[in-house]
Scaffold this motif. Structure first.
Motif, short mmCIF file in Angstrom:
data_model
loop_
_atom_site.label_atom_id
_atom_site.label_comp_id
_atom_site.label_asym_id
_atom_site.label_seq_id
_atom_site.Cartn_x
_atom_site.Cartn_y
_atom_site.Cartn_z
N THR A 1 -22.39 37.88 27.99
CA THR A 1 -23.58 37.95 28.77
C THR A 1 -24.94 38.53 28.04
O THR A 1 -25.72 38.95 28.63
CB THR A 1 -23.27 38.88 30.13
N ALA A 2 -24.61 38.76 26.61
CA ALA A 2 -25.61 39.14 25.93
C ALA A 2 -26.86 38.19 26.05
O ALA A 2 -26.83 37.32 26.08
CB ALA A 2 -25.24 39.48 24.52
N PRO A 3 -28.10 38.82 26.22
CA PRO A 3 -29.42 38.19 25.99
C PRO A 3 -29.38 37.62 24.86
O PRO A 3 -29.17 37.97 23.67
CB PRO A 3 -30.46 39.33 26.34
N SER A 4 -30.16 36.46 24.91
CA SER A 4 -30.70 35.65 23.74
C SER A 4 -31.61 36.34 22.59
O SER A 4 -32.11 37.41 23.33
CB SER A 4 -31.28 34.27 24.11
N PHE A 5 -31.57 35.81 21.58
CA PHE A 5 -32.80 36.38 20.70
C PHE A 5 -34.27 36.34 21.25
O PHE A 5 -35.01 37.42 21.14
CB PHE A 5 -32.68 35.51 19.43
#
Length: 368
Positions: A5-9
């Motif tokens: 669920t980590a955000p994108s760059f």
């Protein structure tokens, strides 16, 4: 492992990355604790990789995010020239930048997003994969004149000089130069290497025990110091300078130095014998070499743990397994085994299920 669920760059930094780099974890077929003694190793790459997305900045600030830690870790920052250890995973990023600066390389700050499939503490070089991956990304982003062997050596310096883990050069060399189809036969003294293909009749198995280790902890450091003391007492620069003909002299050392040195000297010989067996397709010779390596790590070097011994015991009970051993620095981590081609997946799952039932730990099959 990445949280999922980590955000994108772009969500993190407001723009897309300009450089993307990857580096695999590694499994060592044989040659454990020989690299910091100047000896021989035989690692190969695994499918699990570390990934870095990066974009240069126009100031001295580094902003970094680890998807392995996840959103709760947030974006961490530091300023080039003001690196200070003690910040967990960020120390690897700080260490890479500080080592490059000390080596005379010039570059600006950057934004970086890190993600990885290499399990931490598994004995599969998750930290070296990160060092190598970030060095590759910075080499491309800032056009650094950094050839391959030097890049690997700088990865080792990050661990030794900044993170405080006294690891040898095998891990960054393997993460940078090994591949999944062959083993990297490396002389860690001369840094010469060649790729040796696995025979068609065997395939590797890697199973993570679920017991994590830490190279920066004391036991690994103690083993290295014991080897240095043994070499000094035997009058050689490194244990690499001994052969099996010297084992009577080695046996006369005070305990445990004699056993530590015996492991290194015999392990170097096993690496050379394994390379010969791979080149000639002598499958019958491979199994006893792997099992002997494990016994040596367990009894002479004392880096195994009961859970790892159980995995090797279960592998020994499988007719299609030629041999198995602890891989990595020890005190937990993973085993590597060689199985007859086409049987690896089923064999590995049986071993993992039996291990989980008997140990109370959850094993993970990483290869195949």
């Amino acid at each position: 492992m990445e949280t999922g669920t980590a955000p994108s760059f772009e969500a993190l930094f407001g723009h897309p990355p300009s450089v993307v780099a990857h580096a695999p974890g590694r499994v060592n077929l044989i040659g454990e604790h020989t690299d910091y003694n100047g000896g021989f190793v035989l690692p190969m790459a695994i499918p699990q990789r570390t990934h870095v997305e990066l974009r240069p900045r126009k100031d001295r600030t580094v902003r970094a995010f680890s998807a392995t830690v996840g959103s709760q870790g947030g974006v961490q920052e530091f300023v080039l020239g003001q690196q200070a250890p003690g910040r967990g995973w960020l120390d690897y990023v700080q260490g890479v930048t500080l080592v490059l600066q000390r080596e005379g390389f010039s570059f600006d700050g950057f934004d970086v997003r890190i993600s990885s499939e290499v399990p931490v503490g598994s004995g599969l070089s998750s930290s070296a994969a990160l060092d190598v991956c970030l060095l590759r990304a910075l080499r491309e982003a800032f056009s650094l004149q950094l050839e391959d062997v030097r890049l690997a050596l700088l990865g080792q310096k990050v661990e030794n000089d900044f993170v405080g883990a006294p690891v040898g050069v095998m891990d960054p060399m393997a993460c940078h130069l090994a591949d999944g189809g062959s083993a990297l036969f490396l002389d860690t003294r001369s840094m010469s290497f060649e790729r040796v293909s696995l025979p068609a009749g065997v395939e590797p198995i890697v199973i993570n025990s679920g017991v994590a280790h830490n190279h920066a902890a004391g036991d690994y450091r103690t083993r290295r110091a014991e080897c240095e003391r043994a070499a000094a007492l035997l009058g050689v620069p490194q244990l690499r300078d001994l052969t099996e003909a010297d084992l009577p002299r080695v046996a006369a050392l005070p305990d445990p130095l004699g056993r530590r040195a015996r492991h290194v000297v015999s392990e170097d010989a096993r690496v050379l014998a394994t390379v010969t067996a791979l080149r000639t397709g002598d499958l019958a010779a491979l199994g006893p070499l792997l099992y002997a390596s494990h016994v040596s790590q367990r009894d002479d070097y004392e880096v195994s743990v009961p859970q790892i011994d159980l995995l090797v015991e279960l592998a020994r009970g499988e007719p299609d397994v030629l041999g198995a051993r602890l891989t990595g620095g020890g005190f937990g981590g993973s085993i590597v085994a060689l199985a007859r081609t086409g049987t690896g997946a089923a064999v590995a799952q049986r071993i993992a299920r039996a291990y989980s039932a008997r140990s109370g730990h959850s094993a993970t099959v990483l290869v195949p």
